[in-house]
Scaffold this motif. Sequence first.
Motif, PDB file in Angstrom:
ATOM      1  N   ALA A 248       0.924  -1.077   0.072  1.00  0.00           N
ATOM      2  CA  ALA A 248       0.022   0.055  -0.045  1.00  0.00           C
ATOM      3  C   ALA A 248       0.862   1.208   0.177  1.00  0.00           C
ATOM      4  O   ALA A 248       1.873   1.194   0.734  1.00  0.00           O
ATOM      5  CB  ALA A 248      -1.001  -0.061   1.045  1.00  0.00           C
ATOM      6  N   ILE A 249       0.674   2.163  -0.822  1.00  0.00           N
ATOM      7  CA  ILE A 249       1.334   3.391  -0.867  1.00  0.00           C
ATOM      8  C   ILE A 249       0.261   4.857  -0.537  1.00  0.00           C
ATOM      9  O   ILE A 249      -0.638   4.857  -1.142  1.00  0.00           O
ATOM     10  CB  ILE A 249       1.927   3.533  -2.380  1.00  0.00           C
ATOM     11  N   TYR A 250       0.963   5.307   0.607  1.00  0.00           N
ATOM     12  CA  TYR A 250      -0.234   6.342   0.803  1.00  0.00           C
ATOM     13  C   TYR A 250       0.740   7.819   0.771  1.00  0.00           C
ATOM     14  O   TYR A 250       1.707   7.912   1.296  1.00  0.00           O
ATOM     15  CB  TYR A 250      -0.218   6.235   2.762  1.00  0.00           C
ATOM     16  N   GLY A 251       0.070   8.444   0.021  1.00  0.00           N
ATOM     17  CA  GLY A 251       0.323  10.114   0.152  1.00  0.00           C
ATOM     18  C   GLY A 251      -0.056  10.720   1.297  1.00  0.00           C
ATOM     19  O   GLY A 251      -1.128  10.231   1.655  1.00  0.00           O
ATOM     20  N   PHE A 252       0.826  11.572   2.089  1.00  0.00           N
ATOM     21  CA  PHE A 252       0.333  12.069   3.216  1.00  0.00           C
ATOM     22  C   PHE A 252       0.746  13.517   3.171  1.00  0.00           C
ATOM     23  O   PHE A 252       1.789  14.149   3.027  1.00  0.00           O
ATOM     24  CB  PHE A 252       0.786  11.428   4.495  1.00  0.00           C
ATOM     25  N   TYR A 253      -0.376  14.589   3.340  1.00  0.00           N
ATOM     26  CA  TYR A 253      -0.125  16.029   3.506  1.00  0.00           C
ATOM     27  C   TYR A 253      -0.898  16.224   4.698  1.00  0.00           C
ATOM     28  O   TYR A 253      -2.231  16.492   4.761  1.00  0.00           O
ATOM     29  CB  TYR A 253      -0.572  16.778   2.264  1.00  0.00           C
ATOM     30  N   TRP A 254      -0.324  16.831   5.619  1.00  0.00           N
ATOM     31  CA  TRP A 254      -0.999  17.158   7.236  1.00  0.00           C
ATOM     32  C   TRP A 254      -1.789  18.251   6.968  1.00  0.00           C
ATOM     33  O   TRP A 254      -3.089  18.060   7.346  1.00  0.00           O
ATOM     34  CB  TRP A 254       0.108  17.385   8.228  1.00  0.00           C
ATOM     35  N   GLY A 255      -1.359  19.227   6.329  1.00  0.00           N
ATOM     36  CA  GLY A 255      -2.223  20.412   6.152  1.00  0.00           C
ATOM     37  C   GLY A 255      -3.633  20.257   5.463  1.00  0.00           C
ATOM     38  O   GLY A 255      -4.805  20.813   5.638  1.00  0.00           O
ATOM     39  N   GLY A 256      -3.439  19.065   4.505  1.00  0.00           N
ATOM     40  CA  GLY A 256      -4.653  19.051   3.938  1.00  0.00           C
ATOM     41  C   GLY A 256      -5.813  18.264   4.726  1.00  0.00           C
ATOM     42  O   GLY A 256      -7.165  18.473   4.395  1.00  0.00           O
ATOM     43  N   TYR A 257      -5.533  17.769   5.730  1.00  0.00           N
ATOM     44  CA  TYR A 257      -6.594  17.185   6.842  1.00  0.00           C
ATOM     45  C   TYR A 257      -7.555  18.344   7.449  1.00  0.00           C
ATOM     46  O   TYR A 257      -8.393  18.159   8.042  1.00  0.00           O
ATOM     47  CB  TYR A 257      -5.951  16.327   7.917  1.00  0.00           C
ATOM     48  N   ARG A 258      -6.968  19.644   7.240  1.00  0.00           N
ATOM     49  CA  ARG A 258      -7.683  20.808   7.832  1.00  0.00           C
ATOM     50  C   ARG A 258      -9.171  20.511   7.177  1.00  0.00           C
ATOM     51  O   ARG A 258     -10.281  21.081   7.612  1.00  0.00           O
ATOM     52  CB  ARG A 258      -7.232  22.021   7.586  1.00  0.00           C
ATOM     53  N   ASP A 259      -9.131  20.185   5.867  1.00  0.00           N
ATOM     54  CA  ASP A 259     -10.454  20.039   5.025  1.00  0.00           C
ATOM     55  C   ASP A 259     -10.888  18.737   4.867  1.00  0.00           C
ATOM     56  O   ASP A 259     -11.962  18.353   4.993  1.00  0.00           O
ATOM     57  CB  ASP A 259     -10.142  20.816   3.517  1.00  0.00           C
ATOM     58  N   LEU A 260     -10.007  17.634   4.812  1.00  0.00           N
ATOM     59  CA  LEU A 260     -10.157  16.266   4.573  1.00  0.00           C
ATOM     60  C   LEU A 260     -11.038  15.640   5.881  1.00  0.00           C
ATOM     61  O   LEU A 260     -11.847  14.819   5.745  1.00  0.00           O
ATOM     62  CB  LEU A 260      -9.126  15.573   4.176  1.00  0.00           C
ATOM     63  N   ASP A 261     -10.267  16.024   7.096  1.00  0.00           N
ATOM     64  CA  ASP A 261     -10.892  15.202   8.278  1.00  0.00           C
ATOM     65  C   ASP A 261     -10.251  15.984   9.304  1.00  0.00           C
ATOM     66  O   ASP A 261      -9.368  15.712  10.036  1.00  0.00           O
ATOM     67  CB  ASP A 261     -10.584  13.881   8.366  1.00  0.00           C
ATOM     68  N   ARG A 262     -10.915  17.290   9.653  1.00  0.00           N
ATOM     69  CA  ARG A 262     -10.463  18.086  10.727  1.00  0.00           C
ATOM     70  C   ARG A 262     -10.524  17.529  12.016  1.00  0.00           C
ATOM     71  O   ARG A 262      -9.421  17.561  12.767  1.00  0.00           O
ATOM     72  CB  ARG A 262     -11.043  19.523  10.467  1.00  0.00           C
ATOM     73  N   GLN A 263     -11.380  16.746  12.180  1.00  0.00           N
ATOM     74  CA  GLN A 263     -11.594  15.878  13.565  1.00  0.00           C
ATOM     75  C   GLN A 263     -10.358  15.004  13.779  1.00  0.00           C
ATOM     76  O   GLN A 263      -9.794  14.834  15.112  1.00  0.00           O
ATOM     77  CB  GLN A 263     -12.890  15.238  13.756  1.00  0.00           C
ATOM     78  N   ALA A 264     -10.033  14.322  12.789  1.00  0.00           N
ATOM     79  CA  ALA A 264      -8.679  13.388  12.926  1.00  0.00           C
ATOM     80  C   ALA A 264      -7.520  14.065  13.106  1.00  0.00           C
ATOM     81  O   ALA A 264      -6.723  13.630  13.861  1.00  0.00           O
ATOM     82  CB  ALA A 264      -8.741  12.641  11.554  1.00  0.00           C
ATOM     83  N   LEU A 265      -7.501  15.103  12.537  1.00  0.00           N
ATOM     84  CA  LEU A 265      -6.348  16.032  12.884  1.00  0.00           C
ATOM     85  C   LEU A 265      -6.199  16.508  14.423  1.00  0.00           C
ATOM     86  O   LEU A 265      -5.242  16.390  15.104  1.00  0.00           O
ATOM     87  CB  LEU A 265      -6.208  17.140  11.930  1.00  0.00           C
TER      88      LEU A 265
END
Length: 321
Positions: free
Chosen positions: A255-272
């Motif tokens: 499995a290859i996961y791209g990860f950008y922390w700042g994107g979680y502000r919109d993607l899943d703010r609660q998870a952040l």
Amino acid sequence: MKDIRIARIPQSESLPVVSTTAAPTAADQRVLVRMRAAALNFADILKSRGQYQEAQPFPFVPGLEGAGEVITAPAESGLMPGDRVAVWAPGTMTEVMAVPADACLKIPDNMSFDQAAGFQIAYGTSHLALVHRAGLQAGETLAVLGAAGGVGLTAVQIGRAIGARVIGVARVPERLGIVAEAGADDLIDSDDSPDLKAALREFGPIDVVYDPVGAEPGLAAFGALRRGGRFLIIGFAGGKPPRLPLNHALVKNIAIYGFYWGGYRDLDRQALRDSLAQCFALFADGKLAPHAGEVLDLDQIAEGYRLLEARKTTGKVIIRL
């Protein structure tokens, strides 16, 4: 109040400057914070050049994370005047800012403003990537590339806190010493290992690769993954993305996961937010120890940018406000 301004896309020697402006006032659903410290990230350098993936109109106040004291807060926010909070929002290089309530979290009593200011993106990146995306478990083996860098050290510490076996890959013996202090079980000097894939394989099957480097080291680490392993793409400090063979990913079920922390502000703010709360709890329990970097005063902001651009610090560059 004073803040930092990037007035235009800098040319050769153009640097951020201190300016004076009117302080914001309390607004509906906003928390007013007296900022005490803010951290510089390489994203701030890219933004000042107009090269960041999230463009920001000029002029702007830099800074993506900081810490301070609550001045006023909405009643439903759970915050009170005087609360010490971490803030993750654009524009933290300022003495006072108004931010959404869910962009603030109380910080542990044993954490300083300097520590909190530079804690969120680096530790948040590693925790959310390793736990939420890759599902790293106790007893698994984690290989961290660029382990002596800002996010690399946090990945080593978080992997250790989870209970994983951690292999730290870095350059120069002195920097490897820092990786060992962060809790790595095994060390690889990438300058002294012409075949990084073989060196990693000697430590047994690799379950997760954490790659903020890319380029050839990323490709080599990908080749060392076991069947069913996970590869985290964090960044490209090596100058370019790794040319990953997707046919190998297919036949080995990688499995290859791209990860950008700042994107979680919109993607899943609660998870952040939940991830950061867990990181603060680990700090309070003594399981995470931020590596000390440079701490500068507000009028030294230009020097902070120079240090970051030259990569002359192993920890965060913190600006005291």
